[in-house]
Structure formats: C-alpha cells, structure tokens
Write a protein that holds these residues in place. Sequence first.
Motif, short mmCIF file in Angstrom:
data_model
loop_
_atom_site.label_atom_id
_atom_site.label_comp_id
_atom_site.label_asym_id
_atom_site.label_seq_id
_atom_site.Cartn_x
_atom_site.Cartn_y
_atom_site.Cartn_z
N UNK A 87 1.93 9.63 7.51
CA UNK A 87 1.25 8.53 6.53
C UNK A 87 2.40 7.60 6.06
N UNK A 88 3.43 8.26 5.60
CA UNK A 88 4.51 7.37 4.77
C UNK A 88 5.11 6.39 5.85
N UNK A 89 5.23 6.70 7.12
CA UNK A 89 5.75 5.53 8.20
C UNK A 89 4.88 4.74 8.44
N UNK A 90 3.47 4.86 8.49
CA UNK A 90 2.38 4.09 8.53
C UNK A 90 2.30 2.92 7.35
N UNK A 91 2.48 3.58 6.36
CA UNK A 91 2.56 2.79 5.01
C UNK A 91 3.70 1.71 4.69
N UNK A 92 4.74 2.20 5.40
CA UNK A 92 5.99 1.25 5.51
C UNK A 92 5.54 0.16 6.41
N UNK A 93 5.16 0.68 7.49
CA UNK A 93 4.81 -0.49 8.57
C UNK A 93 3.91 -1.64 7.86
N UNK A 94 2.89 -0.90 7.22
CA UNK A 94 1.94 -1.85 6.68
C UNK A 94 2.30 -3.02 5.66
N UNK A 95 3.59 -3.10 5.14
CA UNK A 95 4.15 -3.92 4.27
C UNK A 95 4.52 -5.17 5.17
N UNK A 96 4.73 -4.65 6.46
CA UNK A 96 5.23 -6.11 7.41
C UNK A 96 4.09 -6.51 8.42
N UNK A 97 3.31 -5.35 8.64
CA UNK A 97 2.22 -5.87 9.79
C UNK A 97 0.92 -5.86 9.38
N UNK A 98 0.87 -5.46 7.95
CA UNK A 98 -0.55 -5.38 7.36
C UNK A 98 -1.70 -4.47 8.44
N UNK A 99 -2.83 -5.10 8.48
CA UNK A 99 -3.83 -4.52 9.30
C UNK A 99 -3.49 -3.94 10.63
N UNK A 100 -2.63 -4.75 11.33
CA UNK A 100 -2.06 -4.37 12.73
C UNK A 100 -1.67 -2.87 12.70
N UNK A 101 -1.00 -2.23 11.86
CA UNK A 101 -0.35 -1.11 11.62
C UNK A 101 -1.40 -0.23 11.67
N UNK A 102 -2.54 -0.27 10.87
CA UNK A 102 -3.48 0.64 10.68
C UNK A 102 -4.50 0.38 11.83
N UNK A 103 -4.66 -0.70 12.44
CA UNK A 103 -5.40 -0.79 13.65
C UNK A 103 -4.90 -0.01 14.89
N UNK A 104 -3.78 -0.10 15.03
CA UNK A 104 -2.76 0.53 16.19
C UNK A 104 -2.77 1.87 16.17
N UNK A 105 -2.66 2.22 14.81
CA UNK A 105 -2.54 3.88 14.88
C UNK A 105 -3.86 4.65 14.90
N UNK B 94 0.80 -1.08 -0.09
CA UNK B 94 -0.10 -0.05 -0.07
C UNK B 94 0.91 1.33 -0.03
N UNK B 95 0.57 2.33 -0.94
CA UNK B 95 1.41 3.33 -0.88
C UNK B 95 0.87 4.44 -0.16
N UNK B 96 1.45 5.57 -0.01
CA UNK B 96 1.13 6.69 0.82
C UNK B 96 -0.33 7.20 0.76
N UNK B 97 -0.56 7.56 -0.56
CA UNK B 97 -1.92 7.96 -0.89
C UNK B 97 -2.96 6.86 -0.57
N UNK B 98 -2.90 5.71 -0.94
CA UNK B 98 -3.86 4.80 -0.26
C UNK B 98 -4.12 4.73 0.97
N UNK B 99 -2.79 4.74 1.75
CA UNK B 99 -2.93 4.82 3.42
C UNK B 99 -3.66 5.93 3.69
N UNK B 100 -3.22 7.19 3.07
CA UNK B 100 -4.06 8.23 3.46
C UNK B 100 -5.57 8.30 3.32
N UNK B 101 -6.18 7.67 2.36
CA UNK B 101 -7.48 7.45 1.68
C UNK B 101 -8.03 6.57 3.09
N UNK B 102 -7.31 5.58 3.37
CA UNK B 102 -7.80 4.72 4.33
C UNK B 102 -7.89 5.05 5.59
#
Length: 263
Positions: free
Chosen positions: A45-63, A1-9
């Motif tokens: 957003x960039x940091x969270x997008x980077x974490x998503x590649x290893x932690x997936x949904x956990x990265x989004x849920x936690x933030x 997931x890139x930064x733009x998609x992460x921003x929208x999510x």
Amino acid sequence: MDSLKMKKELERRLASAERTIRYDREKEQLRIENKSNGKGITISVADIAAKWHTEKEKAINEVVYYVEEGLRAMDSQIQFPGHEKTIYPVIRSTSFPTETNEGVAFLFDEHTAETRIFYALDMGKTYRLLDLTMLEREGWAANRVKEIALFNARSLPTPLKEDHVAGNLFYFLNTNDGYDASRILNKGFLNDFEKKITGEMLLAVPHQDVLIIADIRNQTGYDVLAQMTMSFFASGHVPITALSFVYENGELEPIFILGKRRN
C-alpha cells in the motif's frame, strides 16, 4: 494520499463476496485472496500511495487491473495440451519468491547474479507462473517446458525505439506484452545487435516491461544509463534490477555504475 486512505480505496475497489482481504499494518501490505482456493496477491500500500503522488488515478487503476487479472488467472485451471505456443520465460529478480504461498516450488533457472528465469503460461490479459505441481499433474518434463518457452521467446517481435544522448545511442524495447525483459534471453537477437555496436554494449531490464540496449561511447553514457535504469526500476510494476549488464561473448555480467566510473 497517505497509506491509510490508499488502503481504504483499494479495499473498496477490490471488495468482492468471492474474496477475503487482510491488511498487515506493520508491513503496510494488503493481501487479497480467492475464497475458492486460498490463492492470492499481496500488494504494498505504501508503494502505491507513493506512486499516486505522481501518477494519480493511473497508479490505482493499474494495480487494481493487475490484481483482478491475477486472481482470475489463479482461479483458472491450467491446461497444457494445445497451449505450447503460449508458454514463455519471464525475468525476475533474485529476491522474487521461488515458491508459491502454499510452499510449492516454481519452475525456474538461475540466470545472472541479479536475475532468475521463471516460466509462465500466457492467459491473454495476464499469465500464470508454472510450478512443479502443475507440471506433475499434466505429465510434462521440466526441460521440455523450458525448451518450448525459450523457443517462443525467440519468436517474439523486437521493435526498438532509438534515442541519442551526448554521443551515445540508447534503444528501447517496450511492447507491454509482459515479456519485454524476456527478450534478453534471445541470444540470436543480441548477437546480431552486437555487430552494429561501435562502443560498449550494455543491457538493462529494470522492470518486466522494458529492455534497454545501450551503445556506450563515452563516460557520460554510463551516467545516463544508470540514471535511466534507476528511473525505470522505480516506476515499474514488476521491478527486476537497477543494475546494468555488459554483454560480451554472449554472456551477461552485472555492473555497478557510480558517478563517472564503472566498477
């Protein structure tokens, strides 16, 4: 997931009629504020997008959880009386802001060349950093708040997990209560622990939810601790420092470990 998609999510999950959300395209940061008081939280957003590649949904849920609880705390009225037992110190890096977005100074003390001590009121699922306006409104002296916080820190439990690597011992404190790094301020605990160390005692607080104590007995131990600390620092939600500290005579001295040498 890139930064733009992460921003929208993130915008989708954090959207509320009671909030405003602004995006800084240049810095790739999302600012979420309570409309009621203008206070808010800025996330990368960039940091969270980077974490998503290893932690997936956990990265989004936690933030999302962090932002939700943080905004809720900011919208609550601070009341000191009767809550003296829930004031604690929290460790932050020296790059952490020393004042609120409104320009009000936080209550803090210098700690080491890498860290500062801030003070917070625990609010259950989150805590709120204390600023000078809060103290003035409640009529509390700064020194009194600091004394209470450090006393409470000494009462926190210190359960440790132990690991052996290449002849070195590593101990981890990770209760996830928000104050794991704060245990580094408990000198009684550290002094007692120092008595069982047979090598060199090093400490690390890579992020707020872990304290590492190392009994370094050979050169490999320094390398292991450096790699371990950097890994924790990169994965923590509230990073503090990737450097370690020598503990000697009750004092902490930051050190930089490079390869198989200590400088």
